[in-house]
Design an enzyme around this catalytic site. Structure first.
Site, mmCIF file in Angstrom:
data_model
loop_
_atom_site.group_PDB
_atom_site.id
_atom_site.type_symbol
_atom_site.label_atom_id
_atom_site.label_comp_id
_atom_site.label_asym_id
_atom_site.label_seq_id
_atom_site.Cartn_x
_atom_site.Cartn_y
_atom_site.Cartn_z
ATOM 1 N N ASP A 48 20.407 -0.222 -14.807
ATOM 2 C CA ASP A 48 20.505 -0.097 -16.257
ATOM 3 C C ASP A 48 19.194 0.358 -16.878
ATOM 4 O OD1 ASP A 48 19.194 -2.457 -15.641
ATOM 5 O OD2 ASP A 48 20.726 -3.761 -16.485
ATOM 6 N N ASN B 173 24.147 -15.501 -19.487
ATOM 7 C CA ASN B 173 25.481 -15.412 -20.114
ATOM 8 C C ASN B 173 26.505 -14.729 -19.197
ATOM 9 O OD1 ASN B 173 24.759 -12.737 -20.165
ATOM 10 N ND2 ASN B 173 25.062 -12.436 -22.353
ATOM 11 N N HIS C 38 26.037 -11.833 -17.557
ATOM 12 C CA HIS C 38 25.987 -10.374 -17.419
ATOM 13 C C HIS C 38 25.436 -9.969 -16.045
ATOM 14 C CE1 HIS C 38 21.778 -10.273 -19.425
ATOM 15 N NE2 HIS C 38 21.592 -9.722 -18.241
ATOM 16 N N GLU D 81 27.864 -6.821 -20.393
ATOM 17 C CA GLU D 81 27.844 -8.042 -21.200
ATOM 18 C C GLU D 81 29.248 -8.639 -21.304
ATOM 19 O OE1 GLU D 81 25.141 -9.491 -22.034
ATOM 20 O OE2 GLU D 81 23.988 -8.449 -23.586
HETATM 21 C C1 GLP Z 1 18.268 -8.219 -17.502
HETATM 22 C C2 GLP Z 1 18.761 -7.097 -16.578
HETATM 23 C C3 GLP Z 1 19.684 -7.644 -15.535
HETATM 24 C C4 GLP Z 1 19.059 -8.867 -14.915
HETATM 25 C C5 GLP Z 1 19.011 -9.966 -15.921
HETATM 26 C C6 GLP Z 1 18.440 -11.288 -15.403
HETATM 27 O O1 GLP Z 1 18.983 -8.299 -18.693
HETATM 28 N N1 GLP Z 1 19.371 -6.016 -17.258
HETATM 29 O O2 GLP Z 1 19.942 -6.634 -14.574
HETATM 30 O O3 GLP Z 1 19.789 -9.284 -13.799
HETATM 31 O O4 GLP Z 1 18.237 -9.525 -16.996
HETATM 32 O O5 GLP Z 1 17.063 -11.347 -15.620
HETATM 33 P P1 GLP Z 1 16.113 -12.432 -15.021
HETATM 34 O O6 GLP Z 1 16.072 -12.197 -13.569
HETATM 35 O O7 GLP Z 1 14.804 -12.183 -15.688
HETATM 36 O O8 GLP Z 1 16.692 -13.746 -15.386
#
Ligand code: GLP
Length: 240
Positions: A67, A136, A138, A143
């Protein structure tokens, strides 16, 4: 989906680096899907160390990032492309053969999304998809919503997701872009293998819903229960 609980976040990264490296050894031209976020950082540190000492080589590997934010300036550290340079690609002795990103600054975002899906398809899809887990539910930037999309698409980020990404934008959620581009659930579910990483107490509820919760578009990671070869590597904190 298989759940593997390890003692600490370092143990999760130790197992993950072995998984990724052995996938590359078995198939040096691996198509590797990569996430951003805090969770994979320990894995990226280890991949860099292993690459520098010749234990793994990305020379024939193709990568696709999941992304990217829409409209983040070229040199802004919050850009996921910059994040990956800083934490992985820019630290390797030899870069991967091909590195793919969605371009959130493209003039025509719809054309950009179509291009990404075409490129993914030409590469034969993802062999190994590494994932992080949004609190959440995702995955990538898919989302929670009434419906999910199979293909790459543009999303409006939810408030908790912008808060979770605030560190990349000087700690200010208000500076996190409101929109992003992401691969869809199709690219993730069609990946031949999925390695989900989740660590820390704040992910425990999400891990439970991902593994045992009902399949629902309101919690996109729940769909991984349908995947034939998905493994969740979680630390003890994330498993309670
Ligand atoms: C972001 C990314 C996701 C990632 C998520 C979790 O929003 N777009 O691909 O998996 O956050 O992040 P973290 O590992 O910092 O909890």
């Amino acid at each position: 989906m298989k759940l593997r609980v390890l003692a600490t976040a370092d143990d999760v990264a130790d197992v993950a680096v072995r998984e990724v490296a052995s996938a590359i050894r078995l198939n040096p031209s691996l198509v590797l899907g990569l996430p951003t976020g805090r969770t994979p950082l320990r894995l990226y540190d280890r991949l860099v160390a292993w690459e520098r000492t010749g234990r793994v080589s990305f020379a024939r590997v193709t990568t696709f990032n999941l992304d990217e934010f829409v409209g983040v300036g070229e040199n802004t550290p919050g850009r996921y492309r910059a994040f990956m340079e800083e934490h992985l690609f820019g630290r390797l002795r030899r870069r991967p053969y091909r590195v793919h990103f969605l371009d959130g600054n493209a003039d025509d975002l719809d054309a950009e999304l179509a291009r990404y899906d075409r490129t993914l398809q030409r590469a034969g899809g993802i062999d190994l998809q590494v994932l992080g887990l949004g609190a959440n539910g995702h995955v990538g930037f898919n989302e929670p919503a009434a419906t999910l999309s199979a293909g790459s698409h543009r999303v409006r980020l939810h408030r908790p997701t912008r808060v979770a990404n605030a560190d990349l934008f000087g700690g200010k959620a208000s500076r996190v872009p409101r929109e992003a581009l992401t691969v869809g659930m199709g690219a993730i579910m069609c990946a031949r293998r999925v390695l989900m990483l989740a660590t820390g107490r704040e992910k425990a509820d999400a891990v439970r819903r991902m593994i045992d919760g009902p399949l629902t578009t309101r919690f996109p990671a729940s769909f991984l229960q349908l995947h034939r070869d998905a493994v969740a590597l979680v630390d003890r904190d994330a498993s309670r």
